[in-house]
Design a protein around this motif. Sequence first.
Motif, PDB file in Angstrom:
ATOM      1  N   PHE A  24       0.832  -1.197   0.000  1.00 24.42           N
ATOM      2  CA  PHE A  24       0.000   0.000   0.000  1.00 24.42           C
ATOM      3  C   PHE A  24       0.870   1.252   0.000  1.00 24.42           C
ATOM      4  N   ARG A  25       0.296   2.320  -0.520  1.00 23.55           N
ATOM      5  CA  ARG A  25       0.874   3.632  -0.279  1.00 23.55           C
ATOM      6  C   ARG A  25      -0.003   4.351   0.730  1.00 23.55           C
ATOM      7  N   ILE A  26       0.573   5.281   1.465  1.00 22.73           N
ATOM      8  CA  ILE A  26      -0.184   6.052   2.441  1.00 22.73           C
ATOM      9  C   ILE A  26      -0.892   7.171   1.695  1.00 22.73           C
ATOM     10  N   ALA A  27      -2.220   7.069   1.616  1.00 16.20           N
ATOM     11  CA  ALA A  27      -2.990   8.024   0.820  1.00 16.20           C
ATOM     12  C   ALA A  27      -3.330   9.287   1.590  1.00 16.20           C
ATOM     13  N   GLY A  28      -3.186   9.262   2.912  1.00 11.97           N
ATOM     14  CA  GLY A  28      -3.495  10.453   3.691  1.00 11.97           C
ATOM     15  C   GLY A  28      -3.904  10.094   5.094  1.00 11.97           C
ATOM     16  N   GLY A  29      -3.997  11.133   5.933  1.00  7.26           N
ATOM     17  CA  GLY A  29      -4.444  10.955   7.308  1.00  7.26           C
ATOM     18  C   GLY A  29      -3.325  10.928   8.305  1.00  7.26           C
ATOM     19  N   ALA A  30      -2.129  10.531   7.870  1.00  7.59           N
ATOM     20  CA  ALA A  30      -0.983  10.477   8.776  1.00  7.59           C
ATOM     21  C   ALA A  30      -0.076  11.664   8.529  1.00  7.59           C
ATOM     22  N   PRO A  31       0.700  12.083   9.535  1.00  6.66           N
ATOM     23  CA  PRO A  31       1.642  13.174   9.325  1.00  6.66           C
ATOM     24  C   PRO A  31       2.735  12.740   8.356  1.00  6.66           C
ATOM     25  N   GLU A  32       3.268  13.699   7.618  1.00  4.23           N
ATOM     26  CA  GLU A  32       4.321  13.381   6.661  1.00  4.23           C
ATOM     27  C   GLU A  32       5.672  13.488   7.343  1.00  4.23           C
ATOM     28  N   PHE A  33       6.485  12.495   7.184  1.00  2.00           N
ATOM     29  CA  PHE A  33       7.814  12.458   7.789  1.00  2.00           C
ATOM     30  C   PHE A  33       8.863  12.589   6.697  1.00  2.00           C
ATOM     31  N   SER A  34       9.936  13.295   6.985  1.00  2.00           N
ATOM     32  CA  SER A  34      11.024  13.444   6.037  1.00  2.00           C
ATOM     33  C   SER A  34      11.814  12.151   5.966  1.00  2.00           C
ATOM     34  N   THR A  35      12.015  11.624   4.770  1.00  2.00           N
ATOM     35  CA  THR A  35      12.748  10.373   4.608  1.00  2.00           C
ATOM     36  C   THR A  35      13.968  10.530   3.716  1.00  2.00           C
ATOM     37  N   GLY A  36      14.123  11.717   3.134  1.00  2.00           N
ATOM     38  CA  GLY A  36      15.238  11.892   2.231  1.00  2.00           C
ATOM     39  C   GLY A  36      14.958  11.407   0.826  1.00  2.00           C
TER      40      GLY A  36
END
Length: 353
Positions: A24-36
């Motif tokens: 799955f991809r995260i479609a929304g609802g969660a905070p976005e985290f920096s991953t580089g």
Amino acid sequence: MADDIFLQCVSRAETTRDMATFSFRIAGGAPEFSTGSEASDDSHTFAFAPGQFLSLSVEIDGRPIQRCYSISSPPTRPGTLSITVKRVNGGYVSNWLHDNMVEGMMIAATGPLGRFTYTARPAEKYLFISAGSGITPVMSMLRSVTDSESPLDITFVHSARSVDDIPFQEELENLARSHTNVTLAFAATRMVADELPDWTGHRGRIDRAMLERVCPDLADPEVFLCGPGRFRSEVRTSLMAAGASLARIHEESFGFSLPAAEDATDNGVVVDFSRRARRVRVAPGTTILAAAAAAGVTLPSSCGVGLCGSCKVRKLSGDVVMNHQGGIRPREIDQGKILLCCSEPLSPVVIDY
């Protein structure tokens, strides 16, 4: 902290004849985290520890149903996450996923959840043991170690019915070949003596002799054990007989299920509910709550995974193994309290209830 998120299926792969991996991809609802790494404008990344799980919510026959599934992908691969699900008789949500989940579909989830992660138990040496779909959180942990080129000493033991039922076998064998710090062993429980004569793995159930052969000093590693209740009980007994400390054996068990019919015997550990003047026998690998339900004793419960705390009671005597997910505080454990949904008795137990 757990978040409510929405997942969109991006792929499905058959892992074994009765297991499938859904990505799955995260479609929304969660905070976005920096991953580089770059992500699309409408997607989010998702922070979790290897070994944690999600609670999925699906609507079946007009009513919402929630089930917990471990994340099998590692946090070292941002952008998508995966769960690997086994089709089982009577598995309401697992069978629904197998029959209905296709690329593009959306599903609601809550997570990450759980405390079953090697990152919470720093050590130089680990022993991962799994059976069946219990391999999923362990795969997340192993992939995290190997992706990061960590020098941690890892022994991975997996039990399956047959060679054909071993999930991720080719990937695991490649990881063991390319990482000298990874030792791999398989057990095929239903393989007869003359079947596949070239098979070099263990034939039969995991026992003390097999564990000592693949991991000679069982007192050293932190052990992460995941699989069905009876399997965990048998392996735990073998580990402790070989000198492993119970404090170093960390287990994952979620999902309430009644004991099998063959467990409904006079065997097992006695648990007394003192104020109710009721006594139940708890078979190996069965929780107190499940054994009580099978015996017709109604007890408070909700989540069934050691998360909500609604089945918390005081233990007056006896010893248990409790695999909770944060639904009880350390000071409450020190006071003798336990969660019935995730506690298995090691000796006769008396409960103040």
